[in-house]
Write an enzyme that holds these catalytic residues in place. Structure first.
Site, PDB file in Angstrom:
ATOM      1  N   GLY A   1      -4.428  -7.605   1.048  1.00 40.74           N
ATOM      2  CA  GLY A   1      -3.606  -6.441   1.363  1.00 40.74           C
ATOM      3  C   GLY A   1      -4.405  -5.160   1.255  1.00 40.74           C
ATOM      4  N   SER A   2      -3.753  -4.109   0.834  1.00 42.28           N
ATOM      5  CA  SER A   2      -4.398  -2.791   0.870  1.00 42.28           C
ATOM      6  C   SER A   2      -5.167  -2.481  -0.415  1.00 42.28           C
ATOM      7  CB  SER A   2      -3.329  -1.720   1.093  1.00 42.28           C
ATOM      8  OG  SER A   2      -2.480  -1.659  -0.029  1.00 42.28           O
TER       9      SER A   2
ATOM     10  N   GLU B   1      -8.796  -9.335  -1.318  1.00 37.61           N
ATOM     11  CA  GLU B   1      -9.280  -9.227   0.075  1.00 37.61           C
ATOM     12  C   GLU B   1      -8.574  -8.023   0.671  1.00 37.61           C
ATOM     13  OE1 GLU B   1      -9.635  -8.878   3.418  1.00 37.61           O
ATOM     14  OE2 GLU B   1      -8.808 -10.800   4.128  1.00 37.61           O
TER      15      GLU B   1
ATOM     16  N   GLU C   1      -8.929   2.359   7.200  1.00 40.35           N
ATOM     17  CA  GLU C   1      -8.382   1.281   8.019  1.00 40.35           C
ATOM     18  C   GLU C   1      -7.052   1.736   8.618  1.00 40.35           C
ATOM     19  OE1 GLU C   1      -7.060  -2.261   5.893  1.00 40.35           O
ATOM     20  OE2 GLU C   1      -8.089  -3.466   7.388  1.00 40.35           O
TER      21      GLU C   1
ATOM     22  N   THR D   1      -3.071  -1.190  -3.533  1.00 41.57           N
ATOM     23  CA  THR D   1      -2.390  -2.264  -4.266  1.00 41.57           C
ATOM     24  C   THR D   1      -3.408  -3.077  -5.063  1.00 41.57           C
ATOM     25  OG1 THR D   1      -0.714  -2.375  -2.542  1.00 41.57           O
ATOM     26  CG2 THR D   1      -0.803  -4.219  -4.044  1.00 41.57           C
ATOM     27  N   GLY D   2      -4.571  -3.321  -4.460  1.00 42.28           N
ATOM     28  CA  GLY D   2      -5.628  -4.050  -5.171  1.00 42.28           C
ATOM     29  C   GLY D   2      -5.983  -3.366  -6.488  1.00 42.28           C
TER      30      GLY D   2
ATOM     31  N   CYS E   1      -7.541  -8.254   9.495  1.00 40.58           N
ATOM     32  CA  CYS E   1      -8.390  -7.598   8.483  1.00 40.58           C
ATOM     33  C   CYS E   1      -9.823  -7.449   8.972  1.00 40.58           C
ATOM     34  CB  CYS E   1      -8.309  -8.320   7.144  1.00 40.58           C
ATOM     35  SG  CYS E   1      -8.703 -10.053   7.219  1.00 40.58           S
TER      36      CYS E   1
ATOM     37  N   LYS F   1       4.155 -14.498  -3.557  1.00 38.83           N
ATOM     38  CA  LYS F   1       5.018 -13.401  -3.128  1.00 38.83           C
ATOM     39  C   LYS F   1       4.632 -12.977  -1.723  1.00 38.83           C
ATOM     40  CE  LYS F   1       6.213  -8.827  -3.069  1.00 38.83           C
ATOM     41  NZ  LYS F   1       6.407  -8.997  -1.622  1.00 38.83           N
TER      42      LYS F   1
HETATM   43  P1  NAD Z   1       0.231  -3.725   0.656  1.00 37.39           P
HETATM   44  O1  NAD Z   1      -1.009  -3.827  -0.150  1.00 37.39           O
HETATM   45  O2  NAD Z   1       1.205  -2.668   0.303  1.00 37.39           O
HETATM   46  O3  NAD Z   1       1.031  -5.110   0.612  1.00 37.39           O
HETATM   47  C1  NAD Z   1       0.402  -6.376   0.533  1.00 37.39           C
HETATM   48  C2  NAD Z   1       1.197  -7.222  -0.455  1.00 37.39           C
HETATM   49  O4  NAD Z   1       1.173  -6.593  -1.731  1.00 37.39           O
HETATM   50  C3  NAD Z   1       2.668  -7.372  -0.078  1.00 37.39           C
HETATM   51  O5  NAD Z   1       3.106  -8.672  -0.422  1.00 37.39           O
HETATM   52  C4  NAD Z   1       3.335  -6.347  -0.954  1.00 37.39           C
HETATM   53  O6  NAD Z   1       4.676  -6.648  -1.217  1.00 37.39           O
HETATM   54  C5  NAD Z   1       2.489  -6.425  -2.211  1.00 37.39           C
HETATM   55  N1  NAD Z   1       2.566  -5.222  -3.033  1.00 37.39           N
HETATM   56  C6  NAD Z   1       2.823  -3.951  -2.630  1.00 37.39           C
HETATM   57  N2  NAD Z   1       2.825  -3.114  -3.693  1.00 37.39           N
HETATM   58  C7  NAD Z   1       2.569  -3.863  -4.777  1.00 37.39           C
HETATM   59  C8  NAD Z   1       2.443  -3.571  -6.174  1.00 37.39           C
HETATM   60  N3  NAD Z   1       2.586  -2.336  -6.655  1.00 37.39           N
HETATM   61  N4  NAD Z   1       2.160  -4.577  -7.014  1.00 37.39           N
HETATM   62  C9  NAD Z   1       1.993  -5.834  -6.541  1.00 37.39           C
HETATM   63  N5  NAD Z   1       2.125  -6.177  -5.248  1.00 37.39           N
HETATM   64  C10 NAD Z   1       2.401  -5.205  -4.371  1.00 37.39           C
HETATM   65  O7  NAD Z   1      -0.137  -3.609   2.130  1.00 37.39           O
HETATM   66  P2  NAD Z   1       0.888  -3.381   3.340  1.00 37.39           P
HETATM   67  O8  NAD Z   1       1.889  -2.328   3.048  1.00 37.39           O
HETATM   68  O9  NAD Z   1       1.411  -4.717   3.724  1.00 37.39           O
HETATM   69  O10 NAD Z   1      -0.110  -2.850   4.392  1.00 37.39           O
HETATM   70  C11 NAD Z   1      -0.728  -1.610   4.163  1.00 37.39           C
HETATM   71  C12 NAD Z   1      -2.161  -1.678   4.510  1.00 37.39           C
HETATM   72  O11 NAD Z   1      -2.792  -2.820   3.890  1.00 37.39           O
HETATM   73  C13 NAD Z   1      -2.426  -1.900   5.967  1.00 37.39           C
HETATM   74  O12 NAD Z   1      -2.303  -0.738   6.705  1.00 37.39           O
HETATM   75  C14 NAD Z   1      -3.825  -2.441   5.920  1.00 37.39           C
HETATM   76  O13 NAD Z   1      -4.726  -1.390   5.778  1.00 37.39           O
HETATM   77  C15 NAD Z   1      -3.839  -3.274   4.675  1.00 37.39           C
HETATM   78  N6  NAD Z   1      -3.677  -4.691   4.971  1.00 37.39           N
HETATM   79  C16 NAD Z   1      -4.771  -5.468   4.946  1.00 37.39           C
HETATM   80  C17 NAD Z   1      -4.661  -6.804   5.225  1.00 37.39           C
HETATM   81  C18 NAD Z   1      -5.838  -7.693   5.206  1.00 37.39           C
HETATM   82  O14 NAD Z   1      -5.805  -8.750   5.798  1.00 37.39           O
HETATM   83  N7  NAD Z   1      -6.894  -7.350   4.504  1.00 37.39           N
HETATM   84  C19 NAD Z   1      -3.437  -7.356   5.545  1.00 37.39           C
HETATM   85  C20 NAD Z   1      -2.305  -6.524   5.561  1.00 37.39           C
HETATM   86  C21 NAD Z   1      -2.457  -5.209   5.244  1.00 37.39           C
END
Ligand code: NAD
Length: 493
Positions: free
Chosen positions: A241-242, A264, A397, A245-246, A299, A188
């Site tokens: 990601g964030s 991550e 972050e 969400t993790g 990141c 995804k």
């Molecule tokens: P996010 O965690 O919202 O999104 C990352 C992924 O998770 C996307 O594919 C998103 O569609 C998916 N996602 C979102 N909500 C979800 C849910 N409830 N269940 C399952 N999957 C879900 O992050 P973002 O909105 O893309 O960015 C927000 C913050 O995340 C950034 O400001 C940054 O702090 C962090 N981030 C970190 C990295 C990294 O490399 N570690 C990369 C991008 C963003």
């Protein structure tokens, strides 16, 4: 770089994209689409399916069937390798097209996009393809009369949820080892960076990857990501990601089938400069790149600068001077050092951090949205000094071009500041004292500590965090651990 070709590609309209499920393109089950807004000008670039829960379930079912019937997992490793090598070659052949498409979708500067996206993805896929027919099982050193064999088997269906900053690179860090290992995948992409990953899946089919082995479903995280995370048929979830969400993914695993979850989650990485640094100019230049490249959307970005007080002012001035030379703007211009912020939401979030620091009386260099007349989401490199360790800017972050600067007086104080957040992804130490460099590497709680550099890396070394930066590792042969299970076969002889 072929500038004419870049200009030709940027002028082309982008056709609506579709999910790749079970080897075919498909629309959302209810026909809904999402607009893809380009951060270069704020205009609609194209559409992707706004996937439904049923779409995610169809993709998981396709991946489950493809895994269980052995069309990929039972193939000899050398056969999977051959398909993946063809795939890597196709990605390279289409590198510029993929890079320009990606830049129009997510805003990364083109020089970095070509290297860090298609070329890095191709190299990653090739690395794991080449490795998979060189991994052996084990014969255990058991006593007489028994034989213990340790097999390594693919874990099954992998759910991969990836972010928008480097979709191909981060995607390939998951896809390379997972697919080489014989797993099947439902991937995804992030809402604001889906296009290149859909194209990547098409190229996999072209290379001969069987239907259902790699499925890509677009849509909202809360719908598609959540459906993958809740699925009883997904064996492993890998995510970048964030933090919030993790957490949701771990909860979803606990509620469903206890699938393994590897996270991550980014960081607030300290870049520590001691007064004895041999070359402060070089350190300033590398540090400026370490936070401002890709507009800080990295990141491992060195987003906290900890400087020994004796050189604080001079070092900050040197770093600011380098930052001023970094051209921010059109990411498809090869002279650009930092492109667009990925989305309006992210830009507003970045500016919000700056406003809060201003209100708290911190000193700010830069801090503004620029080039607003283009309609794009551009922000100038921003340096905030006098930050307190308790400030949100020192703890959270930003994921934007905003550097928080803090002075320190002793090595112990530097360590305390460095370790004083919930994160532990990356760090750097600049010093001419070799013993101190080794001490700092041991004392800093982070997955990677750079010494007298910032941000260098290679596919051969693992990338992963400690504390709330996550668990598990992408890159290197260690990444296979997430996708290969150990199975013991015990024989009475
Ligand atoms: P996010 O965690 O919202 O999104 C990352 C992924 O998770 C996307 O594919 C998103 O569609 C998916 N996602 C979102 N909500 C979800 C849910 N409830 N269940 C399952 N999957 C879900 O992050 P973002 O909105 O893309 O960015 C927000 C913050 O995340 C950034 O400001 C940054 O702090 C962090 N981030 C970190 C990295 C990294 O490399 N570690 C990369 C991008 C963003």
């Amino acid at each position: 770089m072929d500038l004419d070709r870049i200009n030709e590609l940027r002028a082309q309209p982008v056709a609506p994209a579709f999910h790749i499920i079970d080897g075919a393109r498909s629309a959302a089950s209810d026909g809904a689409t999402m607009q893809v807004v380009s951060p270069l000008d704020g205009r609609v670039l194209t559409t992707v399916p706004k996937g439904t829960k049923a779409d995610a379930e169809a993709a998981v079912a396709a991946a489950r069937t493809a895994f269980d019937d052995g069309r990929w997992s039972d193939r000899a490793p050398a056969e999977r390798k051959a398909v993946m090598l063809r795939w890597a070659a196709l990605i390279e052949e289409n590198a510029l097209e993929l890079a320009v498409l990606g830049v129009r979708d997510n805003g990364t500067e083109i020089g970095m996009a070509v290297k860090a996206e298609p070329l890095s993805a191709a190299a990653t896929i090739r690395y794991y393809a080449e490795a998979i027919d060189k991994l052996y099982g084990e014969i255990a050193p058991t006593g007489h009369g028994n034989l213990g064999l340790v097999h390594r088997e693919p874990v099954g269906v992998v759910g991969a949820i990836v972010p928008w900053n480097f979709p191909l690179m981060i995607g390939a860090w998951k896809l390379g080892p997972a697919l080489a290992a014989g797993c099947t995948v439902v991937l995804k992409p992030a809402e604001t960076a889906s296009l290149t990953l859909l194209r990547l899946a098409e190229l996999a089919l072209e290379a001969g990857m069987p239907a259902g082995v790699l499925n890509v479903v677009t849509g909202e995280g809360a719908v598609i990501g959540a459906a993958i995370a809740e699925s009883m048929e997904v064996d492993v979830l890998v995510f970048t990601g964030s933090g919030p969400t993790g957490r949701r993914l771990l909860e979803a695993s606990a509620r469903s089938n206890l699938k393994r979850v590897y996270l991550e989650l980014g960081g607030k990485s300290p870049n520590i400069v001691f007064a004895d640094t041999a070359d402060l100019d070089e350190a300033a230049k590398v540090s400026a790149n370490g936070i401002f490249r890709n507009s800080g959307q990295v990141c491992v970005a060195g987003s906290r600068l900890l400087v020994e007080r004796a050189v604080h002012d001079v070092f900050v001035e040197k770093l600011a001077a380098h930052a001023r030379t970094m051209k921010v703007g059109d990411p498809l211009d090869v002279a650009t050092a930092a492109g667009a912020v990925n989305s309006l939401r992210q830009l507003e979030q970045n500016l919000g951090f700056v406003e809060e620091a201003r209100a708290a009386g911190r000193e700010i260099m830069g801090g503004n949205r620029i080039l607003e007349e283009t309609g794009g989401y551009f922000m100038e490199p921003t340096i905030v000094t006098g930050v307190s360790p308790q400030d949100r800017l020192a703890q959270e972050e930003v994921f934007g071009p905003v550097l928080a600067v803090m002075p320190f007086d002793t090595e112990d104080e530097a360590v305390a500041l460095a370790n004083g957040t919930d994160f532990g992804l990356a760090a750097a130490v600049w010093t001419a004292d070799l013993s101190r460099a080794h001490r700092m590497v041991r004392r800093i709680r982070a997955g990677i500590v750079h010494v007298n550099t910032y941000g260098g890396s290679d596919l051969t070394v693992p990338l992963g965090g400690v504390k709330q930066s996550g668990n598990g590792h992408d890159k290197s042969l260690h990444a296979f651990d997430k996708y290969l299970d150990l199975k013991t076969a015990w024989f009475k002889l």
